[in-house]
Design a protein around this motif. Structure first.
Motif, PDB file in Angstrom:
ATOM      1  N   ARG A  46       0.801  -1.226   0.000  1.00 33.06           N
ATOM      2  CA  ARG A  46       0.000   0.000   0.000  1.00 33.06           C
ATOM      3  C   ARG A  46       0.836   1.279   0.000  1.00 33.06           C
ATOM      4  N   LEU A  47       2.147   1.132   0.108  1.00 33.57           N
ATOM      5  CA  LEU A  47       3.020   2.300   0.247  1.00 33.57           C
ATOM      6  C   LEU A  47       3.765   2.593  -1.050  1.00 33.57           C
TER       7      LEU A  47
ATOM      8  N   SER B  55       5.295  10.764  -0.945  1.00 38.56           N
ATOM      9  CA  SER B  55       4.871   9.507  -0.348  1.00 38.56           C
ATOM     10  C   SER B  55       3.362   9.376  -0.466  1.00 38.56           C
TER      11      SER B  55
ATOM     12  N   TYR C 275       0.031   6.513   0.650  1.00 40.86           N
ATOM     13  CA  TYR C 275      -0.366   5.292   1.347  1.00 40.86           C
ATOM     14  C   TYR C 275      -1.859   5.067   1.151  1.00 40.86           C
TER      15      TYR C 275
END
Length: 815
Positions: free
Chosen positions: A721-722, A772, A774
């Protein structure tokens, strides 16, 4: 008896349950929606729902079933084997490859391996990751594209050393360029919201065969999201909310789509509010005060202050904030199995946009302007696009596109020490019609012919008025009178019409080579009338121009093996002077641009070579492209006396007069190096570097708008998921000897000054950025970004505004 009944019920339930399968992403374990499922012996096709579930009851137990999704690797499995995997099917994401579908070269779908031109594509997934505040910021991330900004509410893309009216902007097949797209810097690219984009394609080089006049440097084609048909009724809702610290940006965007078998709808509304922009504070270039704003004007439409105000934070660029609203409505109707109709409505409107570079302009050591801002920038487009497949010998498929656009822009200014405020307002109506058709000339689809027509008609209204303010204290309570102001364009009205026909031919001459050819004839008509001669008297107050040109292109894509593609292109481009080229009157830095009714068309002749090397089963690639463009009869500004005098009185000042004139020949050459792909299962990278050089043959002087060497390097990691990435952007020095100091387009006054009081050019710079993302759930994603981590101060070449400093940005995306 009861035991027997229980056993029967158990097996019946087991059988029923076994007919339903769940399709999941192997990395995230999220369900996959709209996966196509079909069997080898059954013509029926089914699709997974939003939970990834699909009913397989009508397939035979011994039938091979295929699971296909555009973003995943297709797999096949015997139905009876599904119980061995607990009736769950896991799919792997497709590796990014170079066999991308390209839409902009022939207005038909083509794979990259059959296209010789240099093209860069940014798809929706990448756009979401970049999280650009405007579409201009999106373009700045595409290899080979440089963006200039005079104020924050803008962005002028530069392609191969050409910008503004030498670069064609297109949205959903409709050209955005109109009769007042100007030379120099153009800020219209922000009128398309990045949150509504499905993809953006940038086609480099003269592409006038397909797109006509204005595409000398290339084409930027925005494709907005289009709803999809669905066999079962579906409703999808999405929401984006973002906050950025560097200018306290708040952006909210929501959309809803409805999908049915015969029709579908997509609606999107976005609102962005930007406060004043903070520049970087780390001055590695050594110029401590460069770009700082020590004082500013706090005057407004209703507030009056006769003096500038001291800025408590010189790194905060006062008068850069604005807001913008964007609305998109698309409806698609299935007229038949082989035809569809798309209705497209777009509206973009901004608040007043301060012209930052003019509001920081000084005269005799003090700020010159108390007010200088663009009025609300408005763009409205209504288009209908009818696509059909008659499957005739003379036409296999075709598309008719009819569109109406209305654009409004205005400029309001007032100087310190004066109560006289001037208003210059332009309104443009554009009607356009395109017909694009294609025919496969062989059963193997290795030969195809495309042809089409295009007609556009521009109506330009330009007027100006001056009003003297009536002031009580610091409040503007009204106006005490009017005064004459020179309009920006012909005040008697003007119009510009273009018509064209084209044809292009594409053939796989062998298994290794594809030939691309095309030819286009374009004709333009321009009519304009000046009435008011208070400030300038022209030799002829009426003008009628008629220009025509034949342009062509020849390209060849050669694939000696599966790991190499070699490209070559010869092309010609044509740009007929528009109303801005011939009829504009405007002042900047003590120079007034005046009309030149003798202006002629300009031409570009270009040759380019390219190579792409595929590695690791086409999961990685290295590309290199080099080009040379000869400009003939090119248009550039230079001193231009009016009625025998080199100066005139304009807005109460004596100023020099310049005009757009034709020059003999100039050249631009350059190259772009790109690489990108997967390093491993979880790591990938991309990088690019672009070099450009341009000079006039006759004078040897540099051409305007030639950026220095620039590029980027990105490393990305994704697992489950990252997703994270680190991006490094860099820009080389633009030396003073490479500036064009005559036209004023390069804005030498925006560069730092050395100890001798001389401008030194633009210093080199770099920035490091972190991204980033998520996936909290399948439908909820959170993004966090840090741009310009080291808070470096810099300016993009020719820009009037300093780039953003360190920026923390957080986005929440709900689907």
């Amino acid at each position: 008896m009861r035991s027997l009944i229980s056993v029967v019920i158990f097996f019946v339930c087991g059988f029923i349950f076994s007919q339903e399968v769940t399709i999941l992403d192997i990395e995230t374990n999220f369900p996959i929606e709209n996966c196509t499922v079909y069997g080898e012996n059954n013509t029926k096709v089914v699709y997974s729902d939003k939970f990834g579930k699909v009913d397989l009851s009508f397939f035979d137990e011994n039938e091979v079933i295929s699971f296909n999704h555009l973003s995943y690797i297709e797999i096949e499995i015997l139905k009876r084997h599904l119980k061995e995997v607990d009736f769950k099917v896991f799919l792997h994401k497709q590796a990014e490859s170079l066999e991308e579908v390209i839409l902009s070269t022939s207005k038909q779908k083509e794979t990259r391996s059959r296209v010789a031109e240099q093209i860069e594509i940014s798809i929706n997934k990448e756009i979401v990751k970049i999280a650009p505040q405007t579409s201009a910021d999106l373009l700045a991330t595409i290899p080979g594209v440089k963006v200039q900004k005079s104020q924050f509410g803008g962005g002028s893309p530069v392609l191969r050393g050409m910008e503004a009216n030498k670069v064609l902007l297109v949205v959903d097949g409709v050209r955005m360029n109109n009769a007042i797209y100007r030379t120099g810097h153009l800020q219209s690219s922000i009128t398309v919201s990045p949150s509504t984009l499905e993809r953006t394609e940038v086609l480099f080089g003269p592409s006038s065969v397909i797109y006509g006049s204005d595409a000398l440097g290339g084409v930027v084609h925005y494709y907005t999201k289009t709803p999809k048909f669905s066999y079962t009724p579906q409703t999808k809702v999405s929401f984006l909310s973002r906050y950025s610290s560097v200018n306290e940006e708040i952006t909210n965007q929501g959309s809803v789509s409805f999908s049915f078998n015969k029709w579908a709808s997509f609606t999107s509304f976005s609102y962005s509010d930007f406060q004043d922009l903070k520049m970087g504070e780390n001055r590695r270039h050594g110029f401590e005060d460069w770009g700082k704003v020590f004082e500013y004007s706090n005057n407004s439409d209703t507030f009056y202050n006769p003096n500038p105000v001291s800025n408590s934070d010189p790194n905060n660029q006062k008068n850069t904030g604005y807001n913008q609203r964007d609305f998109l409505q698309k409806l698609i109707f299935k007229a038949s199995e082989k035809s569809k109709l798309i209705l497209n409505f777009q509206h973009s409107m901004s608040s007043d946009i301060p012209r930052f570079d003019r509001l920081t302009e000084e005269k005799e050591g003090s700020l010159k302007f108390a007010e200088w801002y663009y009025g609300p920038q408005k763009r409205t487009m209504i288009s209908s696009q009818f696509s059909f497949e008659p499957s005739k010998k003379w036409m296999d498929s075709g598309t008719f596109t009819a569109a109406y656009q209305n654009l409004e822009e205005s400029r309001i200014q007032r100087k310190f020490g004066s109560l006289d405020r001037s208003y210059r307002i332009e309104n443009v109506d554009v009607l356009s019609f395109n017909g694009d058709f294609s025919i496969p000339l062989s059963n193997k689809s290795n030969r195809s012919l495309s042809y089409g027509i295009e007609v556009t008609h521009n109506i330009v209204d330009s007027y100006a008025v001056g009003k003297t303010l009536k002031v009580e204290g610091n409040e503007i309570i009204g106006f005490s009178g009017n005064f004459a102001v020179q309009s920006r364009y012909p005040d008697g009205g003007s119009n510009y019409t273009s018509s064209a026909i084209y044809t292009s031919y594409r053939q796989d001459v062998s298994k290794k080579g594809t030939l691309n050819t095309g030819i286009r004839f374009t004709n333009t008509w321009l009519n304009a009338t000046w009435i008011d001669d208070t400030f300038i008297t022209l030799p002829d107050m009426d003008i009628n121009l008629n220009n025509g040109a034949l342009t062509a292109t020849v390209g060849y894509a050669y694939k000696p093996n599966d790991t190499w593609q070699l490209n070559s292109v010869l092309s010609s481009g044509f740009r007929s002077p528009n109303i801005d080229d011939i009829g504009k009157i405007r002042e900047k830095n003590g120079i007034v641009t005046v009309p030149n009714v003798a202006l002629k068309p300009e031409f570009a002749y270009s040759g380019e070579l390219g190579a792409i090397k595929y590695l690791n089963d086409k999961n990685f690639n290295v590309g290199f492209n080099v080009y040379y463009t000869l400009l003939n009869n090119y248009i550039a500004r230079e001193p231009f006396p009016i009625n025998g005098s080199p100066t005139i009185i304009y807005d109460g000042e004596e100023v020099e007069t310049y005009a757009n004139v034709n020059h003999d020949n100039a050249y631009i050459y350059g190259s772009t190096l790109t690489l990108g792909g997967n390093l491993s299962k979880h790591f990938k990278t991309s990088a690019s570097a672009t070099y450009t050089k341009g000079r006039a043959y006759d004078s040897g002087l540099p051409l305007s708008s030639i950026p220095p060497l620039f590029g980027n390097v990105d490393f990305a990691f994704a697992k489950k998921r990252l997703e994270m990435s680190l991006s490094f952007r860099f820009n080389a020095t633009k030396k003073i000897e490479d500036y064009n100091l005559i036209e004023g387009i390069d804005n030498i006054e925006q560069t730092p000054i050395n100890e001798d009081g001389d401008f030194v050019g633009t210093p080199s710079w770099n920035s490091l950025n972190l991204y980033s993302s998520y996936n909290i759930t399948k439908n909820l994603n959170i993004q966090f970004m840090i741009d310009n981590i080291f808070d470096n101060h810099y300016k993009e070449f020719a820009s009037g505004i300093s780039a953003p400093g360190r920026n923390y940005s957080i986005s929440l995306i709900i689907n």
